[in-house]
Design an enzyme around this catalytic site. Structure first.
Site, PDB file in Angstrom:
ATOM      1  N   LYS A 150       0.837  -1.198   0.000  1.00 16.64           N
ATOM      2  CA  LYS A 150       0.000   0.000   0.000  1.00 16.64           C
ATOM      3  C   LYS A 150       0.876   1.254   0.000  1.00 16.64           C
ATOM      4  CE  LYS A 150      -3.913   1.800   2.773  1.00 16.64           C
ATOM      5  NZ  LYS A 150      -4.744   1.476   3.945  1.00 16.64           N
ATOM      6  N   SER A 225      -9.435   1.674   2.817  1.00 21.82           N
ATOM      7  CA  SER A 225      -8.453   2.490   2.136  1.00 21.82           C
ATOM      8  C   SER A 225      -7.381   1.701   1.396  1.00 21.82           C
ATOM      9  CB  SER A 225      -7.786   3.441   3.135  1.00 21.82           C
ATOM     10  OG  SER A 225      -7.079   2.721   4.141  1.00 21.82           O
ATOM     11  N   SER A 226      -7.331   0.368   1.619  1.00 19.05           N
ATOM     12  CA  SER A 226      -6.358  -0.463   0.887  1.00 19.05           C
ATOM     13  C   SER A 226      -6.962  -0.914  -0.436  1.00 19.05           C
ATOM     14  CB  SER A 226      -5.951  -1.674   1.743  1.00 19.05           C
ATOM     15  OG  SER A 226      -5.524  -1.278   3.025  1.00 19.05           O
ATOM     16  N   ILE A 246      -7.917   0.720   9.779  1.00 16.10           N
ATOM     17  CA  ILE A 246      -8.327   1.450  10.979  1.00 16.10           C
ATOM     18  C   ILE A 246      -9.845   1.480  11.147  1.00 16.10           C
ATOM     19  CG2 ILE A 246      -8.454   3.761   9.949  1.00 16.10           C
ATOM     20  CD1 ILE A 246      -7.174   4.863  12.533  1.00 16.10           C
ATOM     21  N   GLY A 247     -10.571   0.959  10.140  1.00 12.01           N
ATOM     22  CA  GLY A 247     -12.024   0.927  10.250  1.00 12.01           C
ATOM     23  C   GLY A 247     -12.642  -0.123   9.343  1.00 12.01           C
ATOM     24  N   GLY A 248     -11.748  -0.940   8.755  1.00 10.87           N
ATOM     25  CA  GLY A 248     -12.189  -1.934   7.771  1.00 10.87           C
ATOM     26  C   GLY A 248     -11.372  -1.835   6.504  1.00 10.87           C
ATOM     27  N   SER A 249     -10.272  -1.098   6.533  1.00 15.60           N
ATOM     28  CA  SER A 249      -9.532  -0.734   5.319  1.00 15.60           C
ATOM     29  C   SER A 249      -8.819  -1.874   4.620  1.00 15.60           C
ATOM     30  CB  SER A 249      -8.516   0.370   5.648  1.00 15.60           C
ATOM     31  OG  SER A 249      -9.170   1.534   6.072  1.00 15.60           O
TER      32      SER A 249
END
Length: 590
Positions: A150, A225-226, A246-249
């Site tokens: 990433k 985000s990934s 950090i939240g499901g990324s």
């Protein structure tokens, strides 16, 4: 001097001062516009330079692939990139495949995938130079395996932009710990992948590199985000990648793109050299983890990284090697489960995939125990959102303000830009009609003092212990729950933070969690969307229907969870789900 002359002099002075003030205002305005223009020019130059670097690396990679193909006329990449990771590592170990052939095969495929999906921020041409010494790492668990990373994972000499202009032209002075360990294990990082602007979003678009598309449907987002990782691996351009969550990324792109993703316990893997736009935020912790085509790939990556090299390079990481015995165990499990968390009603395909998986596990001899998340409304608003935006979002907003704001973030930046007292007022007005929106807006104000921040941290610790106590009371080993999906239409992620309830809870709790693809959206799932009401029937529930509409054929996943530091147990459970799903599909074939 007589009075008349004095009056004329004062009058003359008045006219002069008016002229001076007018000139000053004009000059100040002109200076402001000039400085703004200069700043705009600097921003555009930074963005253009970043794009040129990316384009140059893509061209160099294309040339390198063509040169290798000319030197090796019988070279065929498709037979290499179609291998599973265990098959690939086996062939590299026994010498039936050479590392250079494998690298160029994946480089060629990655270039092809990137043309369609726009998932790369840069090809790491240092990977070609790494081939010269690769034989010295022949004993490594990932010897000769090309790996994607990433954008925010540091690789020496390259930006970790996080999709924001403020972090451009700041190349990493050294490899991150995980990249160093991967290289020691024989892996070859060869490409960096795209992210959303600022990372705190589960879409995958930014003003520097643009929007990443979904490999299963080009009209859908890859998630984030990934998201660059999800798209590249889902499209076949990488066999294994590293992301952050950090939240499901990690889990959301895995779900959206039809692959597997694992968020380990925070600090199970080193995060030294991992960039962020909210560095220092401690309420909800980010975790680094692998994405791959199957669970075995994730386990192999964890096994390779959890070695003495990592523990020496980063002594803050607990020296706990991978427990292969736990991962390979076949003992029956006590599995907690819930189909609806009471905050977001799952989409029809999410619910069906969950129920089918639950049935498979029961038929396989596992014990299923009802479980319900505790005080979720409080956990999401008062602990999670208020914690992540502890400073009222000012740190994140400062990075976004440094350049143009991507369309996928406009909803978020609009909220962040509202003055605090106005947010509070709007929150009060909304409360009787839209309590979720009201609570969310109030939580985005953050905390008011250091003392309040400490109290908030204490409340998080208390909540974690409360959930663990409930877990112990029910005597469950692992937890099964729905996984957000299917992939969204564009521009909805930034307006639907409410849909993160199934994933972000396990960042707050710091429980390992992974996504395993188990099904695809059916015509019946799509038809049932017409009857979707949601838990609250508010604007978020209505937006969610629009976001997931048109998903027939898209992958659907479930989520597997375990207690902190029991990462191998989580992966073992994920493998069980994967294997049972594969067997079920075989029996259904005519």
């Amino acid at each position: 001097m007589d009075g008349l002359k004095m009056q004329h002099l004062i009058s003359d002075m008045d006219i002069n001062w008016t002229s001076v003030i007018a000139a000053t205002v004009c000059a100040t305005g002109s200076l402001y516009l000039f400085l703004k223009w200069r700043n705009y020019q600097k921003i555009q130059k930074k963005i253009l330079n970043a794009r040129r670097r990316r384009d140059k690396s893509l061209q160099q990679a294309e040339q390198a692939v063509q040169q290798f193909k000319m030197q090796n006329p019988g070279f065929e990449s498709s037979s290499i990139v179609s291998l599973s990771l265990p098959e690939l590592t086996g062939k590299l170990k026994d010498g039936s495949l050479r590392p250079d052939a494998v690298l160029y095969a994946f480089m060629e495929k990655a270039l092809e995938v990137n043309k369609n999906l726009n998932c790369s921020t840069e090809i790491l041409m240092e990977s070609v130079a790494q081939l010269e010494d690769i034989n010295t790492q022949k004993k490594g668990l990932l010897y000769g395996v090309p790996i994607s990373i990433k954008d925010n994972v540091a690789y020496e000499g390259h930006d970790t932009s996080c999709g924001v202009v403020s972090k451009l032209d700041e190349p990493a002075f050294a490899d991150s710990v995980v990249v160093t360990v991967l290289k020691k294990q024989g892996a070859i990082p060869f490409i960096k992948t795209n992210i959303p602007q600022g990372l705190l979003n589960y879409d995958c678009s930014n003003p520097i590199y643009g929007q990443t598309l979904n490999p299963c449907n080009l009209q859908k987002t890859s998630g984030g985000s990934s998201g660059g990782e999800g798209a590249l691996i889902g499209g076949g351009g990488s066999i294994l990648g590293l992301g952050t969550d950090i939240g499901g990324s990690i889990r959301i792109p895995a779900s959206f793109c039809g692959i597997c993703g694992f968020k380990p316990t925070t600090m199970r893997l080193s995060v030294r050299g991992i960039s962020s736009c909210v560095k220092g935020q401690k309420s909800v912790l980010s975790s680094l983890g692998p994405l791959g085509r199957d669970v075995e790939s994730l386990a192999l990556c964890m096994r390779a990284l959890l070695c003495q090299d990592m523990f020496s390079l980063d002594p803050t990481v607990p020296p706990i090697p991978f427990n292969q015995e736990v991962y390979e165990s076949s003992e029956p499990l006590r599995i907690g489960y819930y189909e609806n968390d009471g905050y977001l009603q799952p989409s029809p395909s999410m619910a069906r995939a969950f129920r089918e998986t639950k049935d498979l596990l029961e038929r396989a001899g596992h014990t299923l125990v009802p479980f319900q998340p505790l005080r979720l409304y409080h956990a999401l608003h008062e602990l999670t959102i208020r914690g992540i935006l502890g400073d009222g979002g000012r740190t994140l907003f400062s990075h976004l303000q440094a350049g143009p704001v991507d369309p996928c973030l406009r909803a978020q930046t609009n909220i962040l830009s509202i003055p605090g007292f106005i947010k509070k007022l709007i929150s009060v007005v909304l409360k009787p009609f839209y309590p979720r929106l009201s609570a969310n807006l109030d939580a985005s104000l953050g905390v008011g003092s250091v003392a309040e921040l400490w109290r908030q941290h204490a409340k998080i610790e208390e909540y974690i212990q409360e959930v663990i106590a409930e877990w112990r009371r029910l005597n469950v080993d692992v937890l099964l729950c729905p996984m957000l999906g299917p992939a969204y239409n564009f521009r909805y992620c930034g307006s639907l933070n409410s849909a993160l309830s199934y994933t972000i809870l396990y960042n707050l709790l710091n429980f390992p969690a992974g996504a395993v693809t188990v099904s695809t959206v059916t015509e019946e799932d799509e038809a049932q969307l017409r009857h979707y009401k949601g838990v609250h029937g508010d604007v978020w529930d209505k937006l969610f229907i629009k976001a997931v509409k048109g998903g027939v054929g898209l992958p659907v996943a479930v989520q597997c969870v375990s207690l902190p530091w029991q990462d191998e147990m989580c992966l073992r459970f994920m493998r069980e789900v994967e294997q049972l799903t594969a067997k079920s599909k075989l029996t259904k074939k005519p």
